[in-house]
Design a protein around this motif. Structure first.
Motif, PDB file in Angstrom:
ATOM      1  N   ARG A 117       0.879  -1.178   0.000  1.00  0.00           N
ATOM      2  CA  ARG A 117       0.000   0.000   0.000  1.00  0.00           C
ATOM      3  C   ARG A 117       0.911   1.221   0.000  1.00  0.00           C
ATOM      4  O   ARG A 117       2.127   1.083   0.137  1.00  0.00           O
ATOM      5  N   ILE A 178      -4.394 -10.896   2.288  1.00  0.00           N
ATOM      6  CA  ILE A 178      -5.013 -11.072   3.600  1.00  0.00           C
ATOM      7  C   ILE A 178      -5.203  -9.708   4.241  1.00  0.00           C
ATOM      8  O   ILE A 178      -4.365  -8.829   4.117  1.00  0.00           O
ATOM      9  N   ASN A 179      -6.325  -9.526   4.900  1.00  0.00           N
ATOM     10  CA  ASN A 179      -6.536  -8.301   5.664  1.00  0.00           C
ATOM     11  C   ASN A 179      -6.327  -8.582   7.135  1.00  0.00           C
ATOM     12  O   ASN A 179      -7.020  -9.405   7.719  1.00  0.00           O
ATOM     13  N   TYR A 180      -5.374  -7.886   7.734  1.00  0.00           N
ATOM     14  CA  TYR A 180      -5.202  -8.017   9.170  1.00  0.00           C
ATOM     15  C   TYR A 180      -6.447  -7.526   9.876  1.00  0.00           C
ATOM     16  O   TYR A 180      -6.887  -6.410   9.665  1.00  0.00           O
ATOM     17  N   PRO A 181      -7.010  -8.338  10.764  1.00  0.00           N
ATOM     18  CA  PRO A 181      -8.245  -7.924  11.427  1.00  0.00           C
ATOM     19  C   PRO A 181      -8.006  -6.867  12.490  1.00  0.00           C
ATOM     20  O   PRO A 181      -8.941  -6.334  13.044  1.00  0.00           O
ATOM     21  N   SER A 183      -7.436  -4.216  11.944  1.00  0.00           N
ATOM     22  CA  SER A 183      -7.762  -2.991  11.262  1.00  0.00           C
ATOM     23  C   SER A 183      -9.209  -2.966  10.792  1.00  0.00           C
ATOM     24  O   SER A 183      -9.702  -3.907  10.182  1.00  0.00           O
ATOM     25  N   ILE A 185     -10.001  -0.463   8.874  1.00  0.00           N
ATOM     26  CA  ILE A 185      -9.475  -0.145   7.547  1.00  0.00           C
ATOM     27  C   ILE A 185      -8.767  -1.401   7.021  1.00  0.00           C
ATOM     28  O   ILE A 185      -8.361  -2.256   7.792  1.00  0.00           O
ATOM     29  N   TYR A 187      -5.810  -3.717   5.535  1.00  0.00           N
ATOM     30  CA  TYR A 187      -4.365  -3.855   5.446  1.00  0.00           C
ATOM     31  C   TYR A 187      -4.067  -4.720   4.247  1.00  0.00           C
ATOM     32  O   TYR A 187      -4.110  -5.939   4.364  1.00  0.00           O
TER      33      TYR A 187
END
Lengths: 252, 252
Positions: A117, A178-181, A183, A185, A187
């Motif tokens: 990002r 993968i989205n870190y939880p 957040s 927002i 990740y």
């Protein structure tokens, strides 16, 4: 005599890797010292495979022989109360006397994590490699298949590693977003998981560095196959930093 | 004159909180110094609300007035290249001159993260509170509803905080079990998310500490309501450590 197997999680940031080296702080030396303090006997850890300076592990495996009769779970608690906060024992169990963490390992899974990002992440900075420019993940995933199976991985082995046999079997490669939880927002972090029967020195970090060159368009479709066949470290992409690398699992 | 709004992520571990204090390293002092270096003018940050020593933020908000004509995105890049690795700017944008980070905030969401399993996590140790004994999460969730709405939260406010008005409105509480995807193995971590129009000193850490006492069975169903009505800090549970606390979002 008993043979105890430990499953170990560690943050490798402040260590010179797994293996005991003169005067340097290593994961092995810290755990061995703590074991000796608890068991009051000399202990030697056999590990599934060393990790480099700065590399993490979610579930490293090591075993050792002991005369002690301490129940494994009690040993785990004692270790966790004496070990520094960046090393913890997640499991301790007794195995047959001939169990060997390295020789008996069927495969290992390493993960290389890339935060992709525009801005870095202070909260995840020690466990991901930050890469600012957009990556074509679909293409990385597709090209990565060229590495599957039995190959000479010289192109992805640190030069200077004095190994003769550079043939390994990659059983599986997955590239996930993968989205870190942590957040609310998102990740947008990319996990490259590689399962192999063994790994050469810097192999995962070199493969990840080459996959990034594919994802950003510097290497073209087909290049990964060409690089693999070249058996030349200079053909491949850069070695990514150790902090993005984590030993996830050892299969027996 | 322009009014610039920053969204900031930080790892609070090595800071004495947000607010400038003599001789201590704070998030505010580090960002202000970096801004002054880039903009070559004195800058004062207005924050949505201070965070305490050791508390993290995923998306803190602060604004400042400047004569500079630098485009917000260029400023973001410049800040991220000068700031230390534990602070990053995720967003920079220009707002109307009367925008005020604190006065205009409608609500804030804080998360308290608890790692609830038998052994600690080296990899997550700086962003979670480790709690070894089993917790009844369903009960914690059910009881937490007593805190919803407009109440005097004196029981959850650090004693010695010289505030008169201790009435706040909690708009939402959710208690989720989340698995960190870093892990093939499960990370049974509990996220307590609290959205309110404002927070008293240590309020989230005190509520989390009280919810843990409910989850482990020391406090009984109905006790949370009783504690709230007591308006007495001594009635509630302990203050949990700052490292589990993260400011997730500020709503405008």
């Amino acid at each position: 005599m008993r043979n105890l197997k430990l499953e170990i999680e560690y943050d490798g940031t402040n260590y010179a890797g797994w293996q005991v080296q003169n005067s340097k702080k290593t994961i092995q030396s810290v755990i061995e010292k703590t074991l000796q303090r608890i068991l009051q006997e000399k202990v030697h850890l056999i590990v599934s495979g060393r990790t480099d300076s700065g590399t993490h592990a979610l579930a490293q495996v090591a075993n050792f022989k002991t005369k002690s009769k301490i129940p494994p779970d009690k040993l785990r608690l004692a270790l966790n109360s004496w070990l520094p906060a960046d090393i913890a024992i997640s499991k301790a169990e007794e195995k047959a006397l001939d169990f060997h963490s390295r020789f008996d390992a069927k495969s290992k899974i390493y993960r290389y994590s890339i935060l992709n990002r525009p801005h870095p992440s202070p909260l995840q900075r020690k466990a991901v490699y930050f890469y600012r420019h957009p990556l074509n993940i679909g293409l990385m995933r597709k090209e990565s298949k060229a590495l599957l199976g039995r190959h000479d991985f010289s192109s992805f082995c640190a030069s200077g590693a004095g190994l003769r046999n550079k043939v390994r079997v990659i059983k599986k490669i997955t590239i996930k977003e993968i989205n870190y939880p942590l957040s609310a927002i998102r990740y947008p972090f990319i996990a490259i998981d590689i399962e192999a029967d063994g790994f050469l020195y810097n192999m995962v970090r070199n493969i990840a560095g080459t996959l990034i060159e594919i994802g950003r368009g510097r290497f073209k479709p087909g290049d990964l196959k060409r690089i693999l066949l070249a058996r030349d470290r200079k053909a491949a992409g850069p070695t990514l930093p150790a902090r993005g690398l984590c030993l996830m699992k050892v299969k027996y």
